[in-house]
Write a protein that holds these residues in place. Structure first.
Motif, PDB file in Angstrom:
ATOM      1  N   ILE A  86      -3.180  67.504 -68.825  1.00 35.68           N
ATOM      2  CA  ILE A  86      -3.702  67.935 -67.556  1.00 35.68           C
ATOM      3  C   ILE A  86      -2.548  68.924 -66.936  1.00 35.68           C
ATOM      4  N   ALA A  87      -3.283  70.109 -66.710  1.00 34.02           N
ATOM      5  CA  ALA A  87      -2.203  71.239 -66.513  1.00 34.02           C
ATOM      6  C   ALA A  87      -2.562  72.162 -65.346  1.00 34.02           C
ATOM      7  N   ALA A  88      -1.740  72.833 -64.473  1.00 38.71           N
ATOM      8  CA  ALA A  88      -1.959  74.023 -63.619  1.00 38.71           C
ATOM      9  C   ALA A  88      -1.326  75.216 -64.190  1.00 38.71           C
ATOM     10  N   PRO A  89      -1.891  76.361 -63.939  1.00 34.23           N
ATOM     11  CA  PRO A  89      -1.348  77.555 -64.550  1.00 34.23           C
ATOM     12  C   PRO A  89       0.197  77.641 -63.969  1.00 34.23           C
ATOM     13  N   PRO A  90       1.051  77.974 -64.818  1.00 33.15           N
ATOM     14  CA  PRO A  90       2.413  78.341 -64.487  1.00 33.15           C
ATOM     15  C   PRO A  90       2.457  79.172 -63.267  1.00 33.15           C
ATOM     16  N   ASN A  91       3.666  78.857 -62.344  1.00 35.95           N
ATOM     17  CA  ASN A  91       3.704  79.502 -61.111  1.00 35.95           C
ATOM     18  C   ASN A  91       4.982  79.193 -60.897  1.00 35.95           C
TER      19      ASN A  91
END
Length: 327
Positions: free
Chosen positions: A130-135
């Motif tokens: 479960i991941a979100a785009p790096p930012n």
């Protein structure tokens, strides 16, 4: 790490921490009145500090503290109070982590110059990442623009996939709400993020989320628990009314309130109480009608709550409940 009757899982979790490639940290085991032998396991690991351990090559400190059973929020608050590090990470005792879990956090803090919060990806109970785009966000305005998106990627509601700068919690007087039997981690995370001036998001996954034994061990009454959870969010929202992102979260909470309203018709709750609850969530929904329509659209139940008088809505829902019982 809050510890309460998790003896079958505890050694695996602590061993995964002792195997970390990053070595400069302290493990604080907060035994919350365990009765299944977990207390003895905590003490066993705490003694590792007193002798050389060739298997782990320990330069890590392990400390066990004990308290009467008071719940997971109290245990986490005790851990924050006992902690002395610059950063804090929370681990649930029935989960485990990869060897470079903490090193990945350390790399982010080095790269982004003393960031207030680092958010990692994680493995869910089905071992799906479960991941979100790096930012990276360096202002509160940037954080606000990203925050709801992070929540949609399931990155806000948990404490154990994050690295928190301890001083932010101290300066903001942030604690876990011990009156919340459910959702206390989501409220704490949101409150913390709203105090941050910088945030880094990583797509590295090092945390394995297991069956939530801690949650199972703290029983609650469903309707009262969820109602208190909704109230806690609104208390938080009232402290941050100037933040536009709060309206987006209000719309999400309205959907949760509709779910809780459904619970009210399956438990022993009298008609007056149900009608009062409809009035309460109607007032909240009126604060964010635009966001409700934009984010999720308006369901039949949502329409009833927002546009039909509460007494009539209660009557319709009661009839619907009776009809379903006889199907």
């Amino acid at each position: 790490m809050p510890v309460y009757n998790v003896a079958p899982y505890l050694r695996r979790c602590i061993d995964s921490l002792l195997a970390q490639t990053f070595r400069d940290f302290e493990i604080i085991l907060v035994d919350d009145g365990s009765t299944d032998g977990s207390s003895d396991i905590c003490e066993e690991y705490a003694k590792i500090n007193d002798k050389e351990n060739k298997e782990y090559k320990v330069r890590i400190k392990v400390r066990a503290v004990h308290q009467p059973n008071a719940g997971v929020s109290s245990a986490r608050n005790r851990g924050v109070d006992e902690a002395r590090g610059v950063y804090i990470s929370f681990i649930d005792a029935d989960d485990w982590v990869e060897p470079d879990f903490l090193q990945a956090f350390a790399d982010e803090t080095a790269q982004h110059e003393d960031v207030d919060l680092v958010v990692q990806a994680f493995f869910d109970r089905d071992e799906k990442v479960i991941a979100a785009p790096p930012n990276t966000c360096k202002t509160r305005e940037e954080i606000d623009s990203l925050l709801f998106e992070l929540d949609e990627h399931r990155q806000i509601g948990y404490v154990w996939n994050k690295l928190f700068k301890r001083q932010v919690a101290i300066d903001s007087h942030l604690l876990f709400d011990t009156s919340l039997p459910i959702g206390e981690d989501a409220i704490f995370c949101l409150a913390f993020v709203l105090q941050c001036n910088s945030l880094a998001v990583s797509d590295y996954a090092g945390y394995h989320y297991n069956i939530p034994a801690l949650t199972r061990e703290y029983p609650y009454q469903p309707f009262n628990a969820w109602e208190r959870r909704l109230d806690a969010f609104e208390e938080l929202a009232q402290r941050h009314t100037g933040r536009h992102v709060i309206q987006q979260f209000r719309a999400r909470e309205f959907q949760l309130a509709l779910y809780v309203l459904g619970i009210a018709y399956y438990v022993k709750l009298d008609r007056q109480k149900r009608t009062e609850f409809i009035r309460k969530i109607r007032l909240r929904g009126n604060l964010c009608k635009h966001q409700i329509r934009h984010q999720q659209g308006l369901s039949t139940l949502g329409f009833l709550v927002l546009y039909v008088p509460p007494t009539i809505t209660e009557m319709i829902l009661s009839i619907r409940r009776q009809f379903r019982k006889h199907l």
